[in-house]
Design a protein around this motif. Structure first.
Motif, PDB file in Angstrom:
ATOM      1  N   PHE A  87       0.832  -1.205   0.000  1.00 45.45           N
ATOM      2  CA  PHE A  87       0.000   0.000   0.000  1.00 45.45           C
ATOM      3  C   PHE A  87       0.866   1.255   0.000  1.00 45.45           C
ATOM      4  CE2 PHE A  87      -2.315   3.253   2.574  1.00 45.45           C
ATOM      5  CZ  PHE A  87      -3.359   3.499   1.684  1.00 45.45           C
ATOM      6  N   LYS A  88       1.914   1.271   0.785  1.00 40.73           N
ATOM      7  CA  LYS A  88       2.810   2.442   0.822  1.00 40.73           C
ATOM      8  C   LYS A  88       3.508   2.630  -0.511  1.00 40.73           C
ATOM      9  CE  LYS A  88       3.778   2.412   5.815  1.00 40.73           C
ATOM     10  NZ  LYS A  88       4.822   2.211   6.849  1.00 40.73           N
ATOM     11  N   GLU A  89       3.913   1.528  -1.137  1.00 40.84           N
ATOM     12  CA  GLU A  89       4.534   1.617  -2.453  1.00 40.84           C
ATOM     13  C   GLU A  89       3.537   2.187  -3.470  1.00 40.84           C
ATOM     14  OE1 GLU A  89       5.798  -2.314  -3.287  1.00 40.84           O
ATOM     15  OE2 GLU A  89       7.593  -2.214  -2.003  1.00 40.84           O
ATOM     16  N   TRP A  90       2.291   1.762  -3.374  1.00 44.24           N
ATOM     17  CA  TRP A  90       1.246   2.264  -4.283  1.00 44.24           C
ATOM     18  C   TRP A  90       1.035   3.765  -4.094  1.00 44.24           C
ATOM     19  CZ3 TRP A  90      -3.998   3.695  -2.836  1.00 44.24           C
ATOM     20  CH2 TRP A  90      -4.850   3.900  -3.928  1.00 44.24           C
ATOM     21  N   LEU A  91       1.042   4.215  -2.845  1.00 46.37           N
ATOM     22  CA  LEU A  91       0.859   5.650  -2.573  1.00 46.37           C
ATOM     23  C   LEU A  91       1.987   6.474  -3.182  1.00 46.37           C
ATOM     24  CD1 LEU A  91      -0.223   5.611   1.188  1.00 46.37           C
ATOM     25  CD2 LEU A  91      -1.678   6.119  -0.779  1.00 46.37           C
TER      26      LEU A  91
END
Length: 254
Positions: free
Chosen positions: A248-252
């Motif tokens: 999720f952090k990578e996606w953000l």
């Protein structure tokens, strides 16, 4: 004509049944089966019908597993939200390969083709060469741009750009729009993952998929847990599952 429907989305199965009856009111629906296991059990007990309509992605795997488990000779019209299985479908008794959401005219043409091949006896079996060659060519993915929603006896379309998030409750998937309208959709979250642009939507847990623009605030808790505030607000607290936090952090940050 005796038909079996193999489809794990109840609304899709009922809609398909209605289109079959519209095509020919004498069509007999022998069974509506939601899974590979239930289909295998049914075919072992009852044998082959005249025709089967199969969704490729079922609740316990791909419908191709049915052919791997039993010797099935029934003609098949495949229905799916995906387009990467065309070649494999044509190798297992396929009459046609229809993309969801189903279109009555395309289904009618597939049924006409079935009648020509298996009822009238004319040998027009064709491998749909052009279609197969196109399927082999690399192409940009086409993501879903709108959803057809049933509201009582009315139908309306909602642009994907107007959807803020999807969530599942009591085995039903709902979409929530920017103006906080909520509607059921025919697709599970698993299927929506393949239908929606991953740059815009992320599956944060088993029950929810959110659009980037829907995230108002992110709260960091101990042990790296993340809580989201969404717009419009969801009726329950929204957390990113622990196994999704890094992704999720990578996606953000993309």
């Amino acid at each position: 004509m005796k038909v079996v429907i193999i489809e794990d989305e109840p609304l899709s199965a009922k809609r398909l049944e209605g289109m079959l009856k519209k095509y020919d009111s004498n069509i007999e629906i022998l069974a509506e089966l939601p899974s590979v296991s239930s289909a295998v059990a049914w075919f072992k007990e009852h044998g082959d019908p005249d025709l089967a309509l199969m969704d490729i992605h079922l609740e316990d795997g791909q419908s191709f597993k049915i052919f791997e488990t039993i010797n099935l000779q029934v003609p098949v019209i495949f229905t799916t939200a995906y387009d990467e299985y065309t070649i494999r479908a044509f190798k297992v008794n396929s009459i046609d390969y229809l993309m969801k959401p189903l279109n009555y005219e395309e289904l009618s043409a597939a049924l006409d083709k079935f009648k020509r091949l298996h009822v009238d006896g004319t040998d027009e079996r064709e491998p749909a060469l052009e279609q197969l060659l196109q399927a082999l060519q690399p192409k940009e993915p086409e993501y879903k741009t709108r959803f057809l929603i049933s509201i009582g006896s009315r139908l309306k379309t909602i642009d994907t750009a107007d959807v803020q998030y999807f969530y599942s409750a009591d085995k039903v998937t709902f979409l929530v729009t920017t103006d906080n309208q909520r509607f059921p959709v025919d697709f599970s979250l698993d299927k929506l993952q393949a239908m929606l642009d991953p740059k815009s939507f992320f599956r944060i847990n088993r029950q929810m998929m959110v659009r980037l623009e829907a995230i108002e605030q992110i709260h960091v808790y101990s042990k790296g847990r993340l809580k989201l505030e969404l717009q419009p607000a969801h009726k329950e607290e929204v957390f990113v599952s622990m196994d999704k936090v890094v992704e999720f952090k990578e996606w953000l940050g993309k």
